[in-house]
Enzyme design. Structure first.
Site, PDB file in Angstrom:
ATOM      1  N   HIS A  52       0.855  -1.189   0.000  1.00 16.09           N
ATOM      2  CA  HIS A  52       0.000   0.000   0.000  1.00 16.09           C
ATOM      3  C   HIS A  52       0.889   1.236   0.000  1.00 16.09           C
ATOM      4  O   HIS A  52       2.057   1.176   0.425  1.00 16.09           O
ATOM      5  CB  HIS A  52      -0.902   0.005   1.243  1.00 16.09           C
ATOM      6  CG  HIS A  52      -1.960  -1.056   1.228  1.00 16.09           C
ATOM      7  ND1 HIS A  52      -2.991  -1.091   2.138  1.00 16.09           N
ATOM      8  CD2 HIS A  52      -2.139  -2.124   0.393  1.00 16.09           C
ATOM      9  CE1 HIS A  52      -3.771  -2.131   1.868  1.00 16.09           C
ATOM     10  NE2 HIS A  52      -3.276  -2.783   0.818  1.00 16.09           N
ATOM     11  N   GLU A  54       1.026   3.817   1.884  1.00 15.33           N
ATOM     12  CA  GLU A  54       1.543   4.239   3.198  1.00 15.33           C
ATOM     13  C   GLU A  54       2.698   3.335   3.645  1.00 15.33           C
ATOM     14  O   GLU A  54       3.701   3.825   4.163  1.00 15.33           O
ATOM     15  CB  GLU A  54       0.428   4.208   4.252  1.00 15.33           C
ATOM     16  CG  GLU A  54      -0.749   5.123   3.944  1.00 15.33           C
ATOM     17  CD  GLU A  54      -1.880   4.393   3.220  1.00 15.33           C
ATOM     18  OE1 GLU A  54      -1.588   3.529   2.359  1.00 15.33           O
ATOM     19  OE2 GLU A  54      -3.048   4.687   3.510  1.00 15.33           O
ATOM     20  N   CYS A  85      -2.100  -0.252   7.502  1.00 14.65           N
ATOM     21  CA  CYS A  85      -1.288   0.956   7.349  1.00 14.65           C
ATOM     22  C   CYS A  85      -1.299   1.794   8.619  1.00 14.65           C
ATOM     23  O   CYS A  85      -0.284   2.392   8.980  1.00 14.65           O
ATOM     24  CB  CYS A  85      -1.772   1.762   6.149  1.00 14.65           C
ATOM     25  SG  CYS A  85      -1.388   0.949   4.575  1.00 14.65           S
TER      26      CYS A  85
HETATM   27 ZN   LIG Z   1      -3.335   0.175   3.706  1.00 15.56          ZN
END
Ligand SMILES: [Zn+2]
Length: 156
Positions: A52, A54, A85
């Site tokens: 992801h 982040e 995250c």
């Molecule tokens: Zn995430």
């Protein structure tokens, strides 16, 4: 630079990711006034469900700064972070989170989100993270529409 300017950078990164067949999420990490990293989600490119925006930003920032302690830093994310995250943000000791679109927006776009709001999760977990929601929300949401126009768009 202002929060909106840093978010604008995260949005441009997300657009870059969309152009490269990735998912419509971007993130930026800033420490003091200094931009450390600006990245996008690379789940498809890396074949990594944890890539992801982040998490990518935290990994790259830690490498760039040579420390796992990013305390005092701010992370900007075009979308409200998922629980994974938010956990990574906690472990990196970031002080501030600024986001645009919501988990609900991502779910509406087709992503199988765990529907726990970041603020609620932080409160449940006793986190001292300062969370700022609604930074350029319309522009962040429009990333999903842009992504859906791409022939390479695949949700997960
Ligand atoms: Zn995430």
């Amino acid at each position: 630079m202002t929060d909106a300017e840093f978010m604008g950078l995260a949005i441009r990164k997300a657009e870059e990711g969309i152009g490269a067949g990735q998912s419509p999420f971007g993130a930026v990490i800033v420490r003091g006034e200094r931009l450390v990293v600006a990245v996008h989600n690379t789940v498809w490119r890396d074949g990594d469900p944890t890539a992801h925006a982040e998490v990518n930003a935290i990994r790259q920032a830690a490498r760039a700064l040579g420390t796992i302690d990013l305390s005092g830093g701010t992370i900007y994310s075009t979308c409200e972070p998922c629980p994974m995250c938010l956990g990574a943000i906690h472990w990196a000791k970031l002080k501030r989170l600024v986001y645009g679109a919501t988990i609900e927006d991502a779910a509406t776009a087709g992503f199988s989100e765990l529907r726990i709001r970041a603020q609620r999760l932080a409160e449940m977990a006793g986190s001292s993270l300062h969370i700022v929601s609604g930074c350029l929300p319309a522009q962040c949401r429009s990333l999903f529409a842009l992504w859906k126009q791409s022939a390479l768009a695949r949700a997960y």
